[in-house]
Design a protein around this motif. Structure first.
Motif, short mmCIF file in Angstrom:
data_model
loop_
_atom_site.label_atom_id
_atom_site.label_comp_id
_atom_site.label_asym_id
_atom_site.label_seq_id
_atom_site.Cartn_x
_atom_site.Cartn_y
_atom_site.Cartn_z
N GLU A 26 1.02 -1.08 0.05
CA GLU A 26 0.01 0.11 -0.10
C GLU A 26 0.86 1.22 0.03
OE1 GLU A 26 -2.93 -2.53 2.68
OE2 GLU A 26 -2.28 -0.48 3.62
N GLY A 29 2.24 2.10 -3.13
CA GLY A 29 1.44 2.67 -4.13
C GLY A 29 1.34 4.17 -3.81
N ALA A 30 1.09 4.45 -2.31
CA ALA A 30 1.01 5.75 -2.04
C ALA A 30 2.28 6.53 -2.29
CB ALA A 30 0.78 6.06 -0.59
N TYR A 61 5.25 -3.57 -8.05
CA TYR A 61 4.15 -2.61 -7.27
C TYR A 61 4.60 -1.12 -7.25
CZ TYR A 61 1.31 -6.63 -6.01
OH TYR A 61 0.62 -7.67 -6.22
N LYS A 167 -4.40 -0.33 5.61
CA LYS A 167 -5.60 -0.22 4.77
C LYS A 167 -5.93 1.32 4.65
CE LYS A 167 -6.89 -4.80 5.39
NZ LYS A 167 -7.68 -5.72 4.38
N MET A 169 -4.08 3.31 2.50
CA MET A 169 -3.78 3.62 1.19
C MET A 169 -3.82 2.39 0.25
SD MET A 169 -2.37 6.69 1.58
CE MET A 169 -2.12 7.66 3.04
N LYS A 170 -3.85 2.65 -1.10
CA LYS A 170 -3.91 1.92 -2.23
C LYS A 170 -2.85 1.25 -2.85
CE LYS A 170 -8.80 1.53 -3.18
NZ LYS A 170 -9.21 1.77 -1.77
N ALA A 171 -2.85 -0.19 -2.78
CA ALA A 171 -1.45 -0.60 -3.68
C ALA A 171 -1.93 -0.59 -5.20
CB ALA A 171 -1.26 -2.13 -3.32
N THR A 270 -11.26 -2.44 6.99
CA THR A 270 -12.35 -1.79 5.52
C THR A 270 -12.59 -3.03 4.94
OG1 THR A 270 -10.32 -1.59 4.33
CG2 THR A 270 -10.95 0.39 4.99
N ASN A 291 -14.88 3.26 6.47
CA ASN A 291 -14.74 2.94 4.92
C ASN A 291 -15.02 1.53 4.78
OD1 ASN A 291 -13.96 5.61 4.49
ND2 ASN A 291 -11.77 5.28 5.00
#
Ligand code: FAD
Length: 332
Positions: A26, A29-30, A61, A167, A169-171, A270, A291
């Motif tokens: 994650e 990703g961020a 990733y 949980k 941030m998004k990968a 989430t 969320n």
């Protein structure tokens, strides 16, 4: 302090059971977004034993580069060995931003590193952004009991460091076969110089599902009245194959362990479905579950704040309703 030499966004890549921990994916990703905004590179720092192969996964990733400390002395996480590796890497390559997952390992390492570097640490953040021109990290987290979001800046020092909740941030989607630069690093660390030894690893034998990984979480609050009342939450969770969550008041009462606590001072979850049973819906609880895909609340007070945050609400006595639900799910 001159900022000229400090470049790049870094992520501490945590290893878990031979794979990269979800929170590190994650953060890659961020970190990718922050690095693109700053037009700089995204690097990972990987520390452990026999972990070099994980660098390839980090490239898939989003990482451009991975610094690897791979030696038997890093076999188990120990504050001192990992801190020394991270400090050496930071001093040598000077990142502008350094992110860690807010896991027990990430929090421990980040705070240890922060004590040795002339910089600060923003803990437990839930939002990240960066100013394109200045490189200033805008790290935000709930403050004052979750009533406001505070954005914390580190204006005078580098690197700018933050731990980030799992949980939030998004990968990125995996890019199979993506490659990057591996930088193998080595430190002259000797076992006899390290003050802590790992004597034994005792694995938890509990079969309970982790709340941060579950698709369905059934969480109970103080409204269940007693440890015996709380059992109906565990029974519903079992019938659904779900994880058991709890409010802080329940954890403080000793009805269940802290790793089941959802909220500001617990875990952020989430799941696809979240049941809030006998939980009032205090802001400190909501920040940890709001969320979720679908929130179902059961509370006997129609004015309970949880009803403002849920998709479906049942007004009534949980001690009557939940066993009926459990039986219905069992026979479905
Ligand atoms: P209560 O507030 O006592 O609510 C019980 C609810 O159950 C009520 O709404 C009541 O109507 C309902 N009820 C009663 N009987 C029944 C019944 N038979 N059937 C159905 N409903 C019934 N809290 C967290 O959860 N997580 C955190 O991480 C967290 N961090 C915090 C951090 C700080 C700095 C502070 C100050 C507080 C924090 N809290 C946290 C505590 C939070 O403010 C609340 O006190 C807590 O969430 C309340 O727990 P509860 O909803 O279980 O209990």
């Amino acid at each position: 302090m001159s900022f000229e030499d400090y470049r790049g966004v870094w992520v501490f890549i945590e290893e878990k059971d031979g794979a990269i921990a979800p929170v590190s994916l994650e953060l890659l990703g961020a970190g990718r977004q922050l690095a693109d905004k700053r037009k700089t590179e995204l690097a990972g720092v990987l520390i452990g034993e026999n972990i070099s192969a994980l660098a390839d996964r980090a490239f898939e990733y989003g990482a451009d580069k991975v610094y690897v400390y791979d030696a038997p002395i890093y076999r188990f996480y120990r504050t001192e060995t990992y801190m020394r590796a991270m400090l050496a890497c930071v001093e040598k390559h000077k990142p502008e931003i350094l992110l860690y997952g807010a896991t027990s390992t990430g929090k421990d390492l980040a705070s240890a590193v922060a004590t040795d570097l002339p910089t600060g640490l923003t803990a437990d953040t839930t939002q990240l952004d960066v100013e394109e021109d200045t490189g200033l990290l805008l790290a935000s987290r709930p403050a004052f009991g979750g009533n406001i979001m505070a954005t914390i800046l580190c204006k005078k020092y580098r690197p700018q460091m933050a731990t980030v909740r799992p949980k939030v941030m998004k990968a990125l989607p995996r890019k199979v076969g993506a490659s990057g630069v591996v930088v193998e690093e080595c430190l002259p660390l000797r076992e006899e110089d390290i003050r802590t030894k790992v004597l034994e690893i005792v694995r938890s034998t509990t079969r309970r599902i982790r709340i941060d990984e579950a698709d369905v979480v059934v969480a109970g609050g103080k409204g269940l009245g007693s440890p015996a009342g709380f059992k109906i939450v565990e029974q519903l969770a079992e019938a659904l194959g779900a994880a058991v969550g709890a409010s802080r008041d329940v954890v403080e009462a000793g009805w269940i362990g802290h790793h089941h606590q959802v909220g500001q001072t617990g875990t952020t979850v989430t799941p696809k479905i979240y049941f809030a049973i006998g939980i009032s819906g205090a802001i400190q609880h909501l920040v940890g579950m709001q969320n979720s895909g679908l929130i179902i609340a059961i509370n006997k007070d129609p004015a309970a704040p949880i009803f403002q945050a849920c998709h479906y609400g049942i007004v009534g006595d949980a001690l009557t309703i939940v066993p009926m639900l459990t039986e219905a799910f069992k026979s479905a």
